[in-house]
Motif scaffolding. Sequence first.
Motif, PDB file in Angstrom:
ATOM      1  N   ALA A 127      -4.193  -6.073  -1.944  1.00 46.97           N
ATOM      2  CA  ALA A 127      -1.801  -6.010  -2.078  1.00 46.97           C
ATOM      3  C   ALA A 127      -1.440  -5.724  -3.309  1.00 46.97           C
ATOM      4  O   ALA A 127       0.230  -5.432  -3.816  1.00 46.97           O
ATOM      5  N   ALA A 128      -2.272  -5.064  -4.705  1.00 50.83           N
ATOM      6  CA  ALA A 128      -1.612  -4.742  -5.734  1.00 50.83           C
ATOM      7  C   ALA A 128      -1.879  -3.490  -6.097  1.00 50.83           C
ATOM      8  O   ALA A 128      -1.934  -2.747  -7.107  1.00 50.83           O
ATOM      9  N   GLY A 129      -2.496  -2.143  -4.540  1.00 47.50           N
ATOM     10  CA  GLY A 129      -2.685  -0.636  -4.464  1.00 47.50           C
ATOM     11  C   GLY A 129      -3.700  -0.545  -4.549  1.00 47.50           C
ATOM     12  O   GLY A 129      -4.326   0.812  -4.877  1.00 47.50           O
ATOM     13  N   LEU A 130      -5.440  -1.571  -4.870  1.00 42.71           N
ATOM     14  CA  LEU A 130      -7.128  -1.602  -5.127  1.00 42.71           C
ATOM     15  C   LEU A 130      -7.610  -1.576  -4.285  1.00 42.71           C
ATOM     16  O   LEU A 130      -7.791  -3.354  -3.453  1.00 42.71           O
ATOM     17  N   ARG A 131      -8.174  -1.224  -2.817  1.00 45.88           N
ATOM     18  CA  ARG A 131      -8.803  -1.300  -2.100  1.00 45.88           C
ATOM     19  C   ARG A 131     -10.734  -1.836  -2.327  1.00 45.88           C
ATOM     20  O   ARG A 131     -11.326  -1.008  -3.604  1.00 45.88           O
ATOM     21  N   ALA A 132     -10.834  -3.271  -2.995  1.00 52.30           N
ATOM     22  CA  ALA A 132     -12.491  -3.408  -3.544  1.00 52.30           C
ATOM     23  C   ALA A 132     -13.652  -4.153  -2.410  1.00 52.30           C
ATOM     24  O   ALA A 132     -12.495  -3.706  -1.603  1.00 52.30           O
ATOM     25  N   GLY A 133     -14.579  -3.361  -2.502  1.00 52.10           N
ATOM     26  CA  GLY A 133     -15.168  -4.019  -1.242  1.00 52.10           C
ATOM     27  C   GLY A 133     -16.176  -5.732  -1.624  1.00 52.10           C
ATOM     28  O   GLY A 133     -15.634  -6.149  -2.563  1.00 52.10           O
ATOM     29  N   CYS A 134     -16.270  -6.328  -0.197  1.00 51.81           N
ATOM     30  CA  CYS A 134     -16.298  -7.725  -0.166  1.00 51.81           C
ATOM     31  C   CYS A 134     -17.721  -7.564   0.648  1.00 51.81           C
ATOM     32  O   CYS A 134     -17.684  -7.685   1.110  1.00 51.81           O
TER      33      CYS A 134
END
Length: 402
Positions: A335-342
Amino acid sequence: MDEPLGWLDETARARRQAGLRRTITPRDVVEPLVDLASNDYLGLARDPRVVEGAVAATRTWGAGSTGSRLVTGSTRLHADLEEDLADLVGAPAALVFSSGYTANLGAVTALSGRGAVVVSDVAAHASLVDAARLSRARVVVSRCSRPADVDAVLAEADERRRLVVTDGVDSVDGGLAPLAELHAVCRARGAILLVDDAHGLGVRGPGGAGLVSEAGLAGEPDVVTTATLSKSLGSQGGVVLGSAAVVAHLVDAARSFIFDTGLAPGCAGAALTALGVLRAEPDRVAALHAAAASIAASARSAAPTLGVPEPTAAMVPVVLGEPELAVAARDACAAAGLRAGCFRPPSVPEGTSRLRLTARADLSGDDLALVDRVLHDVLGPIVGGSRSSGAVPGVASWRPSF
């Protein structure tokens, strides 16, 4: 009578309650997110030269390979790619597969089998685990991070054929296997050491030659290396590297090579071009490590109590605890502009769900500045960070498990 597939609903419900339900989310062509979730470590997947390498190969050879490698699926491109891969890592020979997964399946099953013992690392990638299960060999799970444990297993083994399998660079936390020590144990005990260097190729070693090369094991006759072309090389496919005798045996015995359609020419052309870029621009490897160090520093600053380690490869693990918390943090980052792996179980042990942030060589200063801001805004509220900007939707109600 129960519905034959009624158990699927029960299983899905249990997964949902445990926070382990997974969904497929297609990417758009152009996205506003800074990507720290992909494995495109050197930033070559969209490099115009690599894309053109795929296009040119497709125009020349066609969209598909048309058959298995032993029938019509081998082109001159495949042979050139094998020669270049072997040259980069210092191996006598190479054999290209359709994926890194099939490369591991083929190598492990063909080099073991009934009457053999496979010593598999406790944190081995799923493809190595599946290969060991399919091998029909006796499988012993050990900790390859402790060579003495492997030595104890091999000392008690009665089997003549012995295979030790491990990831070179751990795919989740980036830890490095002690390959030199493992090899010494294997040689003393008459075992073959098979190293999956998927996350080391293009990341570790001289010129990105991989962790096996860095450990001084390139070309050793009792060492077999597997890797994927879908990470640092920005393409798709897999490879097994080893002695000429090993490669000849795989051509005869590796079922995932013999019975699988060959790698598409476009993928071979892209990987071949990417190898040329890596050779011409070795600074990409240093840029990758600098980006990883920057991301780790931001994560440590945002959440000092999480114990984010100094990276040794491309990935930066941020362990949060329960799967719901990791999912909420991932969504807040997006939502803040960063794709992170989970990563959640079964990819990681219970209680260690995490964000896995992967660096790329082509991240800009602006990209890294955004990463820093987002990590402080997302991780700060979770651990009481001093720079947090307030509650993060979907995160504030959760408590991490330390």
